[in-house]
Design a protein around this motif. Structure first.
Motif, PDB file in Angstrom:
ATOM      1  N   GLU A  39      -7.235   1.095  -3.244  1.00 34.18           N
ATOM      2  CA  GLU A  39      -7.333   0.578  -1.872  1.00 34.18           C
ATOM      3  C   GLU A  39      -7.230  -0.939  -1.850  1.00 34.18           C
ATOM      4  O   GLU A  39      -6.519  -1.515  -1.032  1.00 34.18           O
ATOM      5  CB  GLU A  39      -8.669   0.995  -1.236  1.00 34.18           C
ATOM      6  N   LEU A  42      -3.710  -2.051  -2.557  1.00 36.51           N
ATOM      7  CA  LEU A  42      -2.820  -1.879  -1.412  1.00 36.51           C
ATOM      8  C   LEU A  42      -3.004  -3.014  -0.400  1.00 36.51           C
ATOM      9  O   LEU A  42      -2.030  -3.558   0.118  1.00 36.51           O
ATOM     10  CB  LEU A  42      -3.065  -0.513  -0.762  1.00 36.51           C
ATOM     11  N   ASN A  43      -4.261  -3.391  -0.149  1.00 34.27           N
ATOM     12  CA  ASN A  43      -4.536  -4.503   0.763  1.00 34.27           C
ATOM     13  C   ASN A  43      -3.907  -5.804   0.260  1.00 34.27           C
ATOM     14  O   ASN A  43      -3.278  -6.539   1.030  1.00 34.27           O
ATOM     15  CB  ASN A  43      -6.053  -4.716   0.930  1.00 34.27           C
ATOM     16  N   ILE A  45      -1.401  -6.129  -1.850  1.00 34.71           N
ATOM     17  CA  ILE A  45       0.063  -6.018  -1.821  1.00 34.71           C
ATOM     18  C   ILE A  45       0.583  -6.277  -0.407  1.00 34.71           C
ATOM     19  O   ILE A  45       1.561  -6.996  -0.218  1.00 34.71           O
ATOM     20  CB  ILE A  45       0.520  -4.635  -2.349  1.00 34.71           C
ATOM     21  N   GLN A  46      -0.101  -5.725   0.600  1.00 29.88           N
ATOM     22  CA  GLN A  46       0.349  -5.918   1.983  1.00 29.88           C
ATOM     23  C   GLN A  46       0.199  -7.378   2.429  1.00 29.88           C
ATOM     24  O   GLN A  46       1.052  -7.899   3.130  1.00 29.88           O
ATOM     25  CB  GLN A  46      -0.436  -5.002   2.923  1.00 29.88           C
ATOM     26  N   LYS A  47      -0.886  -8.025   2.022  1.00 28.67           N
ATOM     27  CA  LYS A  47      -1.142  -9.399   2.466  1.00 28.67           C
ATOM     28  C   LYS A  47      -0.360 -10.439   1.676  1.00 28.67           C
ATOM     29  O   LYS A  47       0.194 -11.369   2.232  1.00 28.67           O
ATOM     30  CB  LYS A  47      -2.637  -9.723   2.331  1.00 28.67           C
ATOM     31  N   LYS A  49       2.049  -9.846  -0.913  1.00 28.07           N
ATOM     32  CA  LYS A  49       3.395  -9.465  -1.388  1.00 28.07           C
ATOM     33  C   LYS A  49       3.682 -10.008  -2.798  1.00 28.07           C
ATOM     34  O   LYS A  49       4.585 -10.824  -2.985  1.00 28.07           O
ATOM     35  CB  LYS A  49       4.490  -9.960  -0.433  1.00 28.07           C
ATOM     36  N   LYS A  70       2.883   4.649  -1.376  1.00 29.14           N
ATOM     37  CA  LYS A  70       2.687   3.961  -0.095  1.00 29.14           C
ATOM     38  C   LYS A  70       3.520   2.682  -0.020  1.00 29.14           C
ATOM     39  O   LYS A  70       4.181   2.409   0.977  1.00 29.14           O
ATOM     40  CB  LYS A  70       1.210   3.618   0.108  1.00 29.14           C
ATOM     41  N   VAL A  71       3.482   1.899  -1.102  1.00 33.36           N
ATOM     42  CA  VAL A  71       4.199   0.619  -1.129  1.00 33.36           C
ATOM     43  C   VAL A  71       5.705   0.831  -0.999  1.00 33.36           C
ATOM     44  O   VAL A  71       6.375   0.153  -0.221  1.00 33.36           O
ATOM     45  CB  VAL A  71       3.874  -0.159  -2.435  1.00 33.36           C
ATOM     46  N   GLU A  74       6.459   4.186   2.169  1.00 36.67           N
ATOM     47  CA  GLU A  74       5.983   4.011   3.545  1.00 36.67           C
ATOM     48  C   GLU A  74       6.146   2.571   4.023  1.00 36.67           C
ATOM     49  O   GLU A  74       6.594   2.320   5.125  1.00 36.67           O
ATOM     50  CB  GLU A  74       4.509   4.441   3.659  1.00 36.67           C
ATOM     51  N   LEU A  75       5.765   1.628   3.175  1.00 31.83           N
ATOM     52  CA  LEU A  75       5.864   0.219   3.573  1.00 31.83           C
ATOM     53  C   LEU A  75       7.243  -0.370   3.253  1.00 31.83           C
ATOM     54  O   LEU A  75       7.589  -1.439   3.717  1.00 31.83           O
ATOM     55  CB  LEU A  75       4.768  -0.602   2.873  1.00 31.83           C
ATOM     56  N   LEU A  77       8.376  -1.834   0.642  1.00 38.01           N
ATOM     57  CA  LEU A  77       8.336  -3.151  -0.007  1.00 38.01           C
ATOM     58  C   LEU A  77       9.079  -3.057  -1.342  1.00 38.01           C
ATOM     59  O   LEU A  77       8.489  -3.117  -2.414  1.00 38.01           O
ATOM     60  CB  LEU A  77       6.874  -3.593  -0.220  1.00 38.01           C
TER      61      LEU A  77
END
Length: 125
Positions: A39, A42-43, A45-47, A49, A70-71, A74-75, A77
């Protein structure tokens, strides 16, 4: 260079080992980031990159395969290069990791020199 590298493992001593392996990259301007579960990874990676993620497979809250899926799926990236780290070296696991979108798969215990040269190769692009 302004690159970011995320190290994700639920075991502190493994994170430290990887950090020691890759700390020379900091001299080249690479920022090392850390997460101890999926978790958190993932946070980050999203913030942030990160350009490269060394991602443990077996972790609480969300395993490496799920994070990777997810990365990548879904995202979307795709620019985040993910290397799954696992104690399981079976071909079926490797294939599953690659199917989830991982760029590469490394088996523990990993060779520090190989890890550093892979990281340098990816981050210099």
């Amino acid at each position: 260079m302004d690159k970011k590298l995320l190290i994700v493992d639920d075991e502190a001593h493994i994170r430290m080992l990887i950090e020691q392996t890759l700390e020379d990259l900091e001299d080249e301007g690479v920022e090392l980031l850390f997460a101890e579960n999926g978790e958190e990874a993932l946070n980050i990676i999203q913030k942030k990159k990160p350009n490269l993620v060394f991602l443990d497979v077996m972790m609480p809250k969300m395993n490496g395969m799920e994070v990777c899926q997810k990365v990548k799926k879904e995202l979307h990236l795709d620019e985040v290069y993910i290397i799954l780290l696992t104690a399981k070296g079976q071909e079926v696991d490797r294939q599953k990791g690659l199917d989830m979108g991982a760029n590469k798969y490394m088996t523990k215990p990993f060779d520090p020199d190989e890890m550093l040269s892979i990281a340098e190769g990816i981050l210099k692009n």
